[in-house]
Design a protein around this motif. Structure first.
Motif, mmCIF file in Angstrom:
data_model
loop_
_atom_site.group_PDB
_atom_site.id
_atom_site.type_symbol
_atom_site.label_atom_id
_atom_site.label_comp_id
_atom_site.label_asym_id
_atom_site.label_seq_id
_atom_site.Cartn_x
_atom_site.Cartn_y
_atom_site.Cartn_z
ATOM 1 N N SER A 96 -19.927 -14.721 5.076
ATOM 2 C CA SER A 96 -20.638 -13.456 4.875
ATOM 3 C C SER A 96 -21.505 -13.523 3.623
ATOM 4 C CB SER A 96 -19.635 -12.293 4.780
ATOM 5 O OG SER A 96 -19.012 -12.244 3.511
ATOM 6 N N LEU A 97 -21.015 -14.171 2.565
ATOM 7 C CA LEU A 97 -21.821 -14.323 1.344
ATOM 8 C C LEU A 97 -23.050 -15.182 1.612
ATOM 9 C CD1 LEU A 97 -19.450 -14.856 -1.729
ATOM 10 C CD2 LEU A 97 -20.910 -12.898 -1.230
ATOM 11 N N SER A 98 -22.886 -16.232 2.396
ATOM 12 C CA SER A 98 -24.016 -17.115 2.724
ATOM 13 C C SER A 98 -25.067 -16.360 3.530
ATOM 14 C CB SER A 98 -23.523 -18.335 3.509
ATOM 15 O OG SER A 98 -22.619 -19.097 2.732
ATOM 16 N N ILE A 99 -24.620 -15.539 4.479
ATOM 17 C CA ILE A 99 -25.558 -14.728 5.262
ATOM 18 C C ILE A 99 -26.261 -13.722 4.350
ATOM 19 C CG2 ILE A 99 -25.746 -13.000 7.097
ATOM 20 C CD1 ILE A 99 -23.402 -14.432 8.488
ATOM 21 N N LEU A 100 -25.526 -13.174 3.387
ATOM 22 C CA LEU A 100 -26.124 -12.248 2.427
ATOM 23 C C LEU A 100 -27.197 -12.938 1.590
ATOM 24 C CD1 LEU A 100 -26.295 -9.573 0.941
ATOM 25 C CD2 LEU A 100 -24.289 -10.245 -0.406
ATOM 26 N N VAL A 101 -26.912 -14.148 1.130
ATOM 27 C CA VAL A 101 -27.898 -14.927 0.359
ATOM 28 C C VAL A 101 -29.167 -15.125 1.173
ATOM 29 C CG1 VAL A 101 -28.406 -17.233 -0.538
ATOM 30 C CG2 VAL A 101 -26.272 -16.107 -1.160
ATOM 31 N N LEU A 102 -29.010 -15.568 2.415
ATOM 32 C CA LEU A 102 -30.174 -15.831 3.274
ATOM 33 C C LEU A 102 -30.969 -14.556 3.570
ATOM 34 C CD1 LEU A 102 -28.530 -18.281 5.838
ATOM 35 C CD2 LEU A 102 -30.274 -18.870 4.144
ATOM 36 N N THR A 103 -30.264 -13.493 3.921
ATOM 37 C CA THR A 103 -30.936 -12.257 4.302
ATOM 38 C C THR A 103 -31.660 -11.619 3.124
ATOM 39 O OG1 THR A 103 -29.167 -11.870 5.912
ATOM 40 C CG2 THR A 103 -30.650 -10.035 5.460
ATOM 41 N N ALA A 104 -30.969 -11.518 1.979
ATOM 42 C CA ALA A 104 -31.573 -10.886 0.810
ATOM 43 C C ALA A 104 -32.765 -11.686 0.304
ATOM 44 C CB ALA A 104 -30.527 -10.733 -0.292
ATOM 45 N N THR A 105 -32.626 -13.012 0.255
ATOM 46 C CA THR A 105 -33.717 -13.859 -0.231
ATOM 47 C C THR A 105 -34.929 -13.760 0.683
ATOM 48 O OG1 THR A 105 -32.118 -15.421 -1.182
ATOM 49 C CG2 THR A 105 -34.369 -16.210 -0.878
ATOM 50 N N ARG A 106 -34.701 -13.860 1.993
ATOM 51 C CA ARG A 106 -35.826 -13.793 2.928
ATOM 52 C C ARG A 106 -36.452 -12.404 2.951
ATOM 53 N NH1 ARG A 106 -38.443 -16.406 6.809
ATOM 54 N NH2 ARG A 106 -38.978 -15.365 8.762
ATOM 55 N N HIS A 107 -35.628 -11.375 2.870
ATOM 56 C CA HIS A 107 -36.160 -10.011 2.842
ATOM 57 C C HIS A 107 -37.057 -9.820 1.617
ATOM 58 C CE1 HIS A 107 -36.218 -5.682 3.665
ATOM 59 N NE2 HIS A 107 -36.008 -5.487 2.373
ATOM 60 N N GLY A 108 -36.565 -10.258 0.454
ATOM 61 C CA GLY A 108 -37.361 -10.118 -0.758
ATOM 62 C C GLY A 108 -38.657 -10.893 -0.705
ATOM 63 N N TRP A 109 -38.622 -12.077 -0.084
ATOM 64 C CA TRP A 109 -39.817 -12.914 0.022
ATOM 65 C C TRP A 109 -40.821 -12.313 0.997
ATOM 66 C CZ3 TRP A 109 -42.329 -16.300 -2.611
ATOM 67 C CH2 TRP A 109 -43.261 -17.147 -2.006
ATOM 68 N N LEU A 110 -40.350 -11.838 2.139
ATOM 69 C CA LEU A 110 -41.255 -11.252 3.137
ATOM 70 C C LEU A 110 -41.839 -9.922 2.663
ATOM 71 C CD1 LEU A 110 -39.382 -11.987 6.497
ATOM 72 C CD2 LEU A 110 -41.263 -13.257 5.450
ATOM 73 N N VAL A 111 -41.049 -9.179 1.894
ATOM 74 C CA VAL A 111 -41.548 -7.915 1.347
ATOM 75 C C VAL A 111 -42.775 -8.147 0.474
ATOM 76 C CG1 VAL A 111 -41.039 -6.121 -0.369
ATOM 77 C CG2 VAL A 111 -39.411 -6.581 1.466
ATOM 78 N N ILE A 112 -42.711 -9.169 -0.382
ATOM 79 C CA ILE A 112 -43.826 -9.431 -1.287
ATOM 80 C C ILE A 112 -45.006 -10.038 -0.536
ATOM 81 C CG2 ILE A 112 -43.351 -11.797 -2.046
ATOM 82 C CD1 ILE A 112 -44.131 -8.848 -4.365
ATOM 83 N N ARG A 113 -44.752 -10.722 0.566
ATOM 84 C CA ARG A 113 -45.845 -11.275 1.375
ATOM 85 C C ARG A 113 -46.570 -10.186 2.155
ATOM 86 N NH1 ARG A 113 -44.156 -15.984 5.208
ATOM 87 N NH2 ARG A 113 -46.326 -15.612 5.840
ATOM 88 N N GLY A 114 -45.791 -9.241 2.680
ATOM 89 C CA GLY A 114 -46.403 -8.208 3.498
ATOM 90 C C GLY A 114 -46.878 -7.002 2.713
ATOM 91 N N LYS A 115 -46.171 -6.708 1.608
ATOM 92 C CA LYS A 115 -46.459 -5.534 0.782
ATOM 93 C C LYS A 115 -46.498 -4.270 1.639
ATOM 94 C CE LYS A 115 -48.641 -8.230 -2.844
ATOM 95 N NZ LYS A 115 -49.820 -8.473 -3.700
#
Length: 253
Positions: A96-115
């Motif tokens: 669950s922690l690994s899934i959290l790492v992946l989801t949070a990191t990708r969400h933060g990265w896509l947020v800044i790409r899409g704005k």
């Protein structure tokens, strides 16, 4: 198969240590600066490696616990069942922690790409990650409630809340203000850092400090090490979110 588990473990430890250190560079550097962007990309790639290697290890532990962790003194079926259950319980939490790492990191990265344009967050791959995090959180809540495990209940609630929040941000009709993406990006990547530090304390520091935490004045304080990153990170997210929300919504003059 054990060679695959060990290789993933060594990779996980190596990149995890780098992640713990490099996290502070984009966190403390001027937001939007060249240094912030460059090191932020590197941090994201490292966190993806941390996450996927953790998923691989946890999956192997759930599949073949005694093969991945051979115990020469296990001779009775009862002992095998008990040890397997313990390994699988830990693996469930680390998955669950690994899934959290992946989801949070990708969400933060896509947020800044899409704005302002959040269509990139609605792609099937990212929605699937958010749903996997939701499933992981709900699983921890069920397992924690059955076993009376406070740690699992805390992280189950956190992961469920984050997954719902990520999905809500991705699909809601309008942003609260034009730069809400800034706050969302900041919070998601801090969550990624919190996850990395939590995994370190649960697996690494907890093992090193186990003799101290099981006896004497410090007995029973292990949960403090596991929850502390989340508490500190939560305060940091709340403080920074409030700071930038006031800045972005302040009326001129």
């Amino acid at each position: 198969m054990i060679w695959l588990h060990q290789s993933a473990l060594y990779l996980h430890i190596a990149v995890g240590i780098v992640a713990l250190i490099i996290f502070w560079v984009p966190a403390l550097s001027k937001k939007g600066s060249v240094n912030h962007k460059r090191v932020g990309r590197i941090f994201a790639l490292i966190m993806y490696t941390v996450g996927w290697s953790g998923v691989l290890m946890a999956s192997l532990d759930l599949w073949r616990p005694l093969t991945m962790h051979p115990a020469a003194d296990v001779t009775t079926p009862e002992s095998q069942v008990a040890i397997s259950a313990g390994i699988r319980s830990t693996a469930t939490f680390l998955l669950s922690l690994s899934i959290l790492v992946l989801t949070a990191t990708r969400h933060g990265w896509l947020v800044i790409r899409g704005k302002e344009d959040r269509r990139i967050l609605r792609k099937p791959s990212q929605v699937a990650l958010c749903l996997a995090l939701l499933a992981a959180g709900l699983t921890l809540l069920v397992v924690g409630a059955r076993g009376g495990n406070t740690l699992l209940l805390i992280f189950g609630a956190l992961e469920t809340w984050l997954a719902i929040g990520y999905l809500r941000y991705s699909f809601k009709a309008d942003l609260a203000h034009p730069k809400e993406w800034w706050i969302e990006h900041l919070g998601a990547l801090i969550v990624g850092g919190i996850s990395a530090y939590t995994a370190f304390f649960v697996v690494g520091a907890a093992s090193l400090l186990e003799p101290l935490l099981q006896s004497g004045s410090f007995a029973g304080l292990g949960i403090v090490f596991w929850v502390a990153p989340g508490v500190i990170g939560g305060f940091a997210i709340a403080r920074l979110s409030r700071k930038y929300r006031l800045r972005f919504t302040a009326k001129p003059g």
